[in-house]
Structure formats: C-alpha cells, structure tokens
Design an enzyme around this catalytic site. Structure first.
Site, PDB file in Angstrom:
ATOM      1  N   PHE A 118       0.976  -1.156  -0.182  1.00  0.00           N
ATOM      2  CA  PHE A 118       0.124  -0.068  -0.017  1.00  0.00           C
ATOM      3  C   PHE A 118       0.981   1.202   0.038  1.00  0.00           C
ATOM      4  O   PHE A 118       2.015   1.218   0.355  1.00  0.00           O
ATOM      5  CB  PHE A 118      -0.866   0.240   1.022  1.00  0.00           C
ATOM      6  CG  PHE A 118      -2.545  -0.052   0.960  1.00  0.00           C
ATOM      7  CD1 PHE A 118      -2.949  -1.154   0.362  1.00  0.00           C
ATOM      8  CD2 PHE A 118      -3.166   1.028   1.200  1.00  0.00           C
ATOM      9  CE1 PHE A 118      -4.451  -0.960  -0.018  1.00  0.00           C
ATOM     10  CE2 PHE A 118      -4.350   1.098   0.641  1.00  0.00           C
ATOM     11  CZ  PHE A 118      -5.032   0.073   0.263  1.00  0.00           C
ATOM     12  N   GLN A 232      -7.842  14.494   2.886  1.00  0.00           N
ATOM     13  CA  GLN A 232      -7.272  13.899   2.215  1.00  0.00           C
ATOM     14  C   GLN A 232      -7.961  13.553   0.651  1.00  0.00           C
ATOM     15  O   GLN A 232      -9.403  13.174   0.712  1.00  0.00           O
ATOM     16  CB  GLN A 232      -7.109  12.369   2.756  1.00  0.00           C
ATOM     17  CG  GLN A 232      -6.381  11.352   1.905  1.00  0.00           C
ATOM     18  CD  GLN A 232      -5.841  10.267   2.611  1.00  0.00           C
ATOM     19  OE1 GLN A 232      -6.530   9.194   2.996  1.00  0.00           O
ATOM     20  NE2 GLN A 232      -4.465  10.243   2.858  1.00  0.00           N
ATOM     21  N   HIS A 234      -8.067  11.365  -2.153  1.00  0.00           N
ATOM     22  CA  HIS A 234      -7.645   9.939  -2.675  1.00  0.00           C
ATOM     23  C   HIS A 234      -7.415  10.179  -4.197  1.00  0.00           C
ATOM     24  O   HIS A 234      -8.156  10.838  -4.850  1.00  0.00           O
ATOM     25  CB  HIS A 234      -8.696   8.989  -2.277  1.00  0.00           C
ATOM     26  CG  HIS A 234      -8.343   7.579  -2.584  1.00  0.00           C
ATOM     27  ND1 HIS A 234      -7.943   7.154  -3.848  1.00  0.00           N
ATOM     28  CD2 HIS A 234      -8.127   6.593  -1.551  1.00  0.00           C
ATOM     29  CE1 HIS A 234      -7.508   6.003  -3.666  1.00  0.00           C
ATOM     30  NE2 HIS A 234      -7.805   5.432  -2.556  1.00  0.00           N
ATOM     31  N   LEU A 244     -15.118   5.248  -5.071  1.00  0.00           N
ATOM     32  CA  LEU A 244     -13.684   4.854  -4.932  1.00  0.00           C
ATOM     33  C   LEU A 244     -13.180   3.802  -5.595  1.00  0.00           C
ATOM     34  O   LEU A 244     -13.915   2.678  -5.826  1.00  0.00           O
ATOM     35  CB  LEU A 244     -13.588   4.603  -3.416  1.00  0.00           C
ATOM     36  CG  LEU A 244     -12.261   4.101  -2.974  1.00  0.00           C
ATOM     37  CD1 LEU A 244     -11.119   5.095  -2.757  1.00  0.00           C
ATOM     38  CD2 LEU A 244     -12.565   3.557  -1.397  1.00  0.00           C
ATOM     39  N   GLU A 247      -6.510   2.048  -3.711  1.00  0.00           N
ATOM     40  CA  GLU A 247      -5.266   2.013  -3.781  1.00  0.00           C
ATOM     41  C   GLU A 247      -4.518   0.701  -3.899  1.00  0.00           C
ATOM     42  O   GLU A 247      -3.477   0.404  -4.650  1.00  0.00           O
ATOM     43  CB  GLU A 247      -5.035   2.682  -2.539  1.00  0.00           C
ATOM     44  CG  GLU A 247      -3.348   2.933  -2.507  1.00  0.00           C
ATOM     45  CD  GLU A 247      -2.856   4.001  -1.255  1.00  0.00           C
ATOM     46  OE1 GLU A 247      -3.705   4.974  -0.983  1.00  0.00           O
ATOM     47  OE2 GLU A 247      -2.091   3.712  -0.532  1.00  0.00           O
ATOM     48  N   ARG A 281      -0.849   9.096  -0.439  1.00  0.00           N
ATOM     49  CA  ARG A 281      -1.968   9.891  -1.561  1.00  0.00           C
ATOM     50  C   ARG A 281      -1.899  11.317  -1.609  1.00  0.00           C
ATOM     51  O   ARG A 281      -2.017  11.743  -2.691  1.00  0.00           O
ATOM     52  CB  ARG A 281      -3.133   9.625  -0.416  1.00  0.00           C
ATOM     53  CG  ARG A 281      -3.401   8.132  -0.453  1.00  0.00           C
ATOM     54  CD  ARG A 281      -4.619   7.798   0.150  1.00  0.00           C
ATOM     55  NE  ARG A 281      -5.287   6.484   0.319  1.00  0.00           N
ATOM     56  CZ  ARG A 281      -5.966   5.542   0.966  1.00  0.00           C
ATOM     57  NH1 ARG A 281      -6.669   6.489   1.921  1.00  0.00           N
ATOM     58  NH2 ARG A 281      -6.282   4.433   0.641  1.00  0.00           N
ATOM     59  N   HIS A 351     -11.650  12.480   0.441  1.00  0.00           N
ATOM     60  CA  HIS A 351     -11.935  10.931   0.716  1.00  0.00           C
ATOM     61  C   HIS A 351     -11.993  10.746   2.546  1.00  0.00           C
ATOM     62  O   HIS A 351     -12.749  10.038   3.031  1.00  0.00           O
ATOM     63  CB  HIS A 351     -10.845  10.130   0.246  1.00  0.00           C
ATOM     64  CG  HIS A 351     -10.878   8.691   0.609  1.00  0.00           C
ATOM     65  ND1 HIS A 351     -11.790   7.619   0.341  1.00  0.00           N
ATOM     66  CD2 HIS A 351      -9.732   7.755   1.120  1.00  0.00           C
ATOM     67  CE1 HIS A 351     -11.589   6.459   0.749  1.00  0.00           C
ATOM     68  NE2 HIS A 351     -10.347   6.501   1.460  1.00  0.00           N
ATOM     69  N   ARG A 386      -2.745  10.673   6.100  1.00  0.00           N
ATOM     70  CA  ARG A 386      -3.040   9.390   6.536  1.00  0.00           C
ATOM     71  C   ARG A 386      -2.655   8.602   5.420  1.00  0.00           C
ATOM     72  O   ARG A 386      -2.749   8.743   4.234  1.00  0.00           O
ATOM     73  CB  ARG A 386      -4.445   9.171   6.794  1.00  0.00           C
ATOM     74  CG  ARG A 386      -4.735   7.683   7.129  1.00  0.00           C
ATOM     75  CD  ARG A 386      -6.171   7.421   7.527  1.00  0.00           C
ATOM     76  NE  ARG A 386      -7.105   7.551   6.590  1.00  0.00           N
ATOM     77  CZ  ARG A 386      -7.431   6.557   5.521  1.00  0.00           C
ATOM     78  NH1 ARG A 386      -6.856   5.407   5.536  1.00  0.00           N
ATOM     79  NH2 ARG A 386      -8.220   6.883   4.315  1.00  0.00           N
TER      80      ARG A 386
END
Lengths: 574, 248
Positions: A118, A232, A234, A244, A247, A281, A351, A386
């Site tokens: 990730f 954030q 995304h 969405l 990721e 991100r 996001h 994050r």
C-alpha cells in the site's frame, strides 16, 4: 415529556469504531449496558465501502518500528509519536481478533492471512479480503455484536444534541426517525463514532450519510476540533460520481498514465522517488493535478473535468478477478469501462478527514464523559496525511480503547442532575417540532448545500492559497443567513428525511467552518495542506496542531504542541 | 443538451399520518443518459418534491440501503440503470415488508431473523488473541466466501414467494448467512444453527423457486446455500439418528 432511556455508555454511530467500542465495553464489564445509537442500521455505515485493506505488521521482513516510522513520515511529522507507537503495537492484536471474529481475509498458500502493498508503507502489511475489507470488517463486527444482549441498538435514531450539565456529558438527545419522537438517551459516558464529513465537498468517495455529525455535536458544546484543515484527496475516484477505486489497484501493480501514455510518476519528479504509484496519497493527488495543469490530462466533453488513467490491463484478468473483483464491478457499472481491456478514468477525490474531535490517547475529549474514535476523532495518528489502510485499524485500536476507558470512568462519575438533561432533550423535541414544515425564506436545502460544496471545493481543494481560503471563511459566514432562510415542506413526523437533511446541513456548515478556519491559519505546506503561496513546510512556526473552538462571538483558533519522540522531523521525501 | 430527455417516474407514496392506503404520484423529470434509478429519486427529492422519503447512502452498491421494486422487480436502485426502462418507470417499496412511509420499509423483522441464525463465530473454546490468527486454506475460504457477500439489501425477501405466504420463514439472506458460518472452518456452531434451520420457518420451508438468486445484486446464491443447508440437515439428522440408536 420525552421518553427517557438509561444505559452505562452511549455510543453514537455503528460503523467500525462504534461497533468495536461497543464490544469492548461489554467485554470489559459484562454487566454494562450499551446504547448503540445510529442514524442508519449499522451495516449501512460507511465503513462498508472501504476496499483495500487494514494495516498491521504481520511478516518476518516487517517490524513495529517500520510501521511506526512509515506512519510518522506519512503524517509529515504531525502525528503524535506516543499515539503511533501504541497504534502499531495494538494493530496486529486487533486484526487477529477480527480474524477470530470471522472476517474472511484472503489467504496465503500456507493458510496464513495474506498482506498486500500500500502507498507509503515500506513492505506488505495491509491485510485484505479481496477488495472489500470495509464491507467484511463491518459485517463481522456487526454480526459479532449481536452475541451480546447488553448491546442495545437504537437504529435510525438521529442525535441532535449532546446533553451536557455542569461540565459533564451525560447522554444525547435523539430523534427516532420512524416515529418523529425525541428521546433522552442517558449514559455516564458518550462515545462519538460517526465518521467524517466528506459531504462538505461536492466530489467525494463518501456516502450520503457522511455529514460530520459527531464533530459538529462536540463543536457546538465548545469542544475543540483539531487539525481540520487536513483533508485527504484520494488519487483515484471515478470522474462524475467520485466512487472510490481502491489504492490496492496500485498495490497490485497498476499504473497511472497521462494523455501522452506516459507513466508520469516514474518519468517526472513528484517527490515519490522509486515508490512511484505507491507514494503517499497527498503526493499522488498533487501529481495528477499538476499533470492536468500541464495540459497532459485526458479531456472529455461534459461536466467531469480532466482526469488521468489507471491502467490495470497488464495485470491480466485472473489477478483482477481474484484480487480486485469489486474494482471491475464498479468500473463496469459506474464508468462503462472493463479494466481488463481498458484503462479506468480517475481523478483525485475527497476521501477522508485527518482532523476531528480533539481527543487524548484514551479517546477522551476535552469534556468529561465525552469520547470519540475513528474518523470522527483526531487522536493524532494521521497528522497531516493518513497512509492508506491505517484508518480501519485505527477504528479497531482506538474504538476498543475508547470503549474500555469509557466504561471504566463511567463507574466513578458522580450522578448528574438527570432532570436537567431530560429538560434539554425536551427543548430539542420542541425545536424539531417547530422546524417541521417551517416557512422562512426562499432558500432550499439543496441550493444551500450546493453553494457550500462550491465554496469548499474552491477554497479547500488539493491546492490552496490564502486568498481562496480567506474567501471560503467569509463566504461560509454569509451562507449562515441563507441557511436560516430555508423553507421546509414536509410536516409529517414519520420518517421525515427533509428534517434530517436540514440538520445534517447544519452539521456540514459547522464542520466546513472549522476546516476553512484551520486552513487559513496555517501558512505553510504540510501533508495534504498544500498552499501555493507557502510551498514549504515550516517547522519553526507550524509544527503544532490546530484547534478551532466555537464560542458565542464566533470561532476561536488556538494551537497545541505535537508529541515528538524518537523521530525528529526531517524533509519528507521518498 | 443533446442527450436530454424526460421520463415519468411513478412513485408510491404513503404517509401513515394522513393516508389510509398507499397512492401513486407521477413526476415528469429531465434525466441524463448515465443515471441510475436512484439519481432520478434524488433529483425529485432535491428539485421537485422534498417530501419524498427514501433510504440511500453509498451509491456504489455495497451499503444495501436503496433496495426498491422497479417496474415490479426488486432492484438496488443505485446500481440499476434508468436507461434500461422506457418513458414510465414505476418505483415501489420492496414487497413483503410493512411500509413505514413512501419507499421506506420496516427492517426490524428482517433483523430479528438475522439474529436468530446466530451469525457469529461460535468457538469450541475461547482463544486468547495472543494465539494469533487461525489458518484457513483458500479452498476452505471458498466454501463459505460467496455467502459472506450478502449486503442485506433484502431484495431476495421481496422476490421470495415463500416469504410472501409464510411471514415467519427465516428467508434467503438469513439462512445463507447461517450457512456461511456453518461452512466456516473456524466455527463450531453448526449443531445449534441446524436446530434452528430444522425448525418451523427454517430451510425446509423453501420451495426452491430460486427467485432470490435471480434478483441478488451481488451474485450471492442464497437458494444454493439453502439447498446445501437442507442436505447438511438431512445428513446431520440421519447421523444423529444412528448415534442415538447406537446409544440405546
């Protein structure tokens, strides 16, 4: 008079954090009674739509130290290091517990839980269930919670106010959506687990219910919200809908491509180094915006704007179907694209909110009896940015801790004058009754909400500057008058969703105010807060948390120090 | 706009404060080519009639809130393309549930059936978290995985002819969920669940109409799960019979 119900702990919100907190309370004290209050049925909570996975150290080539530093660095050094240390230690225990509760994690050949790569994570530490971890985690928690008869659900109850007397939170006033009646739900501790407020922005991965309710409830009682300027984006949402695309597509090897067919994260310097598509991100979202600005976005006629391509074709149908089946379903249903054969159009999309109710490591807010966990809270795990797959684990780790502390403290709290709390709920009942079908001016809920969305997209997007942020602050203040001029039509008490939308809109306005106030007061660029007129991080003046308070005269801004530890802030590059 | 067209959305309305029985209301609205049925309802709510009540949230076919009958067939309205229909589209609440208001049905009965099948891991003995995770092979995972994909949208209850005649029938989603735990190698509760399955309103009420599998928006096969559960129960019962006789 309103109906009064009494429990030891009142939990608002039935998503990942709320359910985990509820189970923690009854496991810590099997005699305790929990009210789980949610404006929806818990399995509708937005945890359901998380896709990629949940992070915890699991492999021999990993360590708590590495997970800790990845998180600190990802946060652009604004995460509190004591919190991060506790988080990485508890994460494997909490995910093991989730496995024992039946979550259908994807497996390695030897039957152990499989992990994937990730963004911003040094090694594979994201536990996954194909590409529906949020759905499986939520359902495993919800179904497990049904074991406990002392977790009493109040489904489809909308909390309109925290009941606070003598500096102590002693319950909530909640509207029973089905009947339209107000209830006083009393408890010696209240835990807010209502998620974030993505619906402040027009283009978001968030569902319709993500209206910042818990944040606004706390804020209106004078509890500060922390680090709200950090939101954030995304990198990969479907244009138009904002749905969405996880990721994990990049974790499994997907590429980001511009209009020239170029894998721009490998050919141009966007600060992500060799991580390329697996950078954090904030950086990837900025890279996509800069590609579009440079004229290398993909253009289509219509309202969706320019975007980039997420190319999975080289992964092949077998990998896509076995690891990313939901991505294929979503792409086909909502973008008319089959990722086996075509690249997926994507663009950065709002996001997650790093900020939230200011709480300490136990989840306790700056008001006795009040706790918060999950996205609603800001325990300062995520700082200014994050890392993907830390938030589901955060719901478990800090949901559990908040639950344990809420029940421990509720035993030695002196009784509050119950009649005063009930009187407050009574007044709320009157207020809601007056609001039904109220005629004020010519404004509509959808009209004010659209203006709010426009203001926040313009002022608090991926890139920001002082002029636009200051304008957002001013415009939001003016929008209050328009809110007051909204006329309503629905006079029914039964399942009156117009009243709900009206109260949700108030919450969105309150949350937006704190985001814009936090943003305009941070004259630097850090993590997700990218100011074009202050492009560098400024540790000398801004290595602190932001606090926004609601006071009678308006908002008050303050700061508090970041808890550092073994990792000194250094330039964040990958 | 070139693509701009209009459709008439015929919506069931019911407010128990005012109405004796449900009525229909027609809304002629402009629609866009890529809209789902839910987009039309949200357009009505935002721009035409704010008194319309319906549930929705994720708009990505995973939260399960927005199930309704569209032209008589249960659909997840955030997933169902509006363009699949002609100029008139009828939207009704899910069948076989009491209606709370407009397109909102009562969910509590469903939740009770759900809880009845004990949808949680029943362990042989409580294990400490420090013991880490269980091992499970991919094949063992696949034995139950598809039955764990149910989003509780309740379309299968709206479609099921047995639910309509026998309101106490546990129903497709709840049985499939109980079966999901029975099939999970981590679980040791199948004897308890099978007792519930064999009871009145359990698996043997299912007439295998298969409507549930046909309307499921997540390709779960509740009907297949119920047939497997029936077989397991016959075997379980037969085995118990043999053991009991052996004991005598």
């Amino acid at each position: 008079m309103v109906d009064v119900v009494r429990h030891d702990v009142v939990i608002v919100g039935g998503g990942g954090a709320g359910l985990r907190a509820a189970i923690a309370v009854v496991e810590a004290d099997p005699t305790a009674s929990v009210a789980l209050v949610s404006k929806v049925y818990p399995m509708r909570s937005h945890t359901v739509s998380a896709e990629g996975g949940a992070a915890a150290v699991a492999r021999a080539d990993d360590s708590l130290e590495m997970h800790g530093y990845d998180t600190v660095k990802g946060s652009d050094f604004l995460g509190d290091q004591d919190v991060i240390q506790y988080f990485v230690e508890e994460a494997p225990k909490e995910l093991s517990q989730l496995e024992r509760w039946g979550c259908p994690f994807s497996r390695n050949e030897d039957g152990t839980v499989s992990t994937r790569a990730f963004g911003g994570m040094t090694t594979k530490r994201t536990w996954y269930a194909t590409d529906k971890i949020g759905f499986h985690m939520l359902h495993a928690l919800f179904q497990t919670s049904m074991k406990y008869d002392n977790i009493v659900r109040l489904d489809e109850h909308f909390v309109t106010k925290l009941l606070v007397e003598d500096g102590q939170c002693g319950g909530v006033a909640a509207l029973d959506v089905r009947t339209g009646e107000m209830k006083a739900i009393l408890g010696r501790s209240v835990i807010l687990c209502t998620g974030g407020g993505g619906k402040v922005w027009p283009f978001t991965t968030n569902g319709n219910i993500k209206t910042g309710d818990g944040m606004a409830l706390a804020y209106r009682e004078g509890v500060p919200l922390k680090d709200m300027e950090f939101v954030q984006y995304h990198p990969t949402g479907l244009p138009g809908t904002g749905i969405l695309i996880t990721e994990a597509t990049r974790g499994e090897g997907g590429y980001l491509i511009n209009s020239e067919g170029e894998r721009f994260l490998t050919t141009r310097d966007y600060g992500v180094g060799t991580k390329a598509e697996l950078g954090p991100r904030d950086m990837i979202s900025r890279a996509i915006m800069l590609e579009v600005r440079a004229g290398r976005g993909i253009k289509v006629p219509g309202k969706v704007g320019e975007y980039a391509h997420l190319d999975l074709r080289h992964l092949g149908e077998e990998i896509i179907d076995s690891r990313l089946p939901f991505v294929r379903e979503l792409s086909r249903t909502y973008a008319n694209v089959d990722p086996v054969h075509e690249p997926i159009p994507i663009r950065p999309v709002l996001h997650y909110m790093m900020g939230g109710v200011d709480v300490d490591i136990d989840g306790k807010a700056n008001l006795d009896g009040l706790y918060a966990a999950g996205e609603t809270a800001c325990v300062s795990l995520n700082g200014a940015n994050r890392l993907g797959s830390n938030s589901l684990t955060e719901c478990l780790v800090f949901g559990a801790r908040a639950g344990q502390h809420a029940i421990a403290q509720s035993k030695d709290t002196s009784e509050i004058a119950e009649s005063k709390l009930v009187a407050q709920a009574d007044a709320e009942g009157g207020r809601i009754a007056d609001l039904r079908g109220k005629k004020a001016g010519s404004e509509t809920i959808s009209g004010v909400r659209e203006t709010l969305n426009d203001i926040m997209e313009e002022g608090t997007g991926v890139y920001r500057d002082q002029t636009r942020m200051a304008k957002a602050v001013t415009d939001l203040a003016a929008l209050r008058a328009r809110y007051d001029a909204i006329s309503l039509s629905d006079t029914s008490k039964v399942f009156n969703t117009e009243i709900l939308a009206m109260m949700e809109l108030r919450n969105l306005l309150d949350v937006a105010e704190t985001v814009a106030t936090g943003a305009v007061n941070r004259k630097e660029s850090r993590g997700a807060h990218a100011c074009e007129d202050f492009p560098d991080r400024d540790d000398e003046n801004y290595l602190h948390h932001s606090l926004v308070y609601r006071e009678e005269s308006g908002t008050r801004f303050d700061t508090k120090p970041v808890t550092l530890g073994k990792w000194e802030p250094v330039l964040r590059s990958y | 706009m070139a693509n701009q067209q209009t459709k008439t959305i015929v919506v069931t309305r019911f407010d128990p404060d005012v109405d004796e029985v449900p009525k229909t209301q027609e809304y002629e609205i402009p629609v866009e080519a890529d809209w789902k049925v839910l987009d039309a309802l949200n357009y009505i709510k935002d721009h035409v009639d704010p008194t319309l009540s319906h549930r929705w949230s994720c708009r990505m076919a995973v939260c399960g809130s927005c199930g309704m009958n569209v032209n008589g067939v249960p659909k997840l309205t955030c997933k169902q393309a509006l363009s699949d229909y002609g100029d008139r589209v009828e939207v009704q609440p899910l069948a076989n549930f009491p209606v709370v208001r407009d397109l909102v049905v009562e969910v509590d009965g469903f939740m009770e059936k759900f809880k009845k099948v004990k949808p949680w891991i029943i362990e042989a003995k409580e294990a400490a978290v420090t013991e880490g995770t269980n091992r499970q092979s991919h094949a063992e995972l696949m034995d139950f995985k598809q039955f764990s994909m149910c989003i509780n949208c309740m379309l299968c209850y709206s479609a099921c002819p047995v639910v309509s005649n026998e309101p106490d029938f546990l129903g497709p989603a709840a049985i499939a969920l109980g079966h999901r735990y029975n099939q999970d190698t981590r679980d040791h509760g199948s004897a308890e669940r099978n007792e519930i399955f064999r009871d009145d309103g359990g698996v043997f009420s299912c007439s295998y109409a298969n409507e549930c599998a046909e309307v499921c928006p997540k390709s779960v096969d509740p009907s297949g799960g119920i047939q497997q559960a029936k077989l397991n129960n016959v075997l379980d019962w037969a085995q118990g019979f043999v053991v009991r006789r052996g004991e005598n």
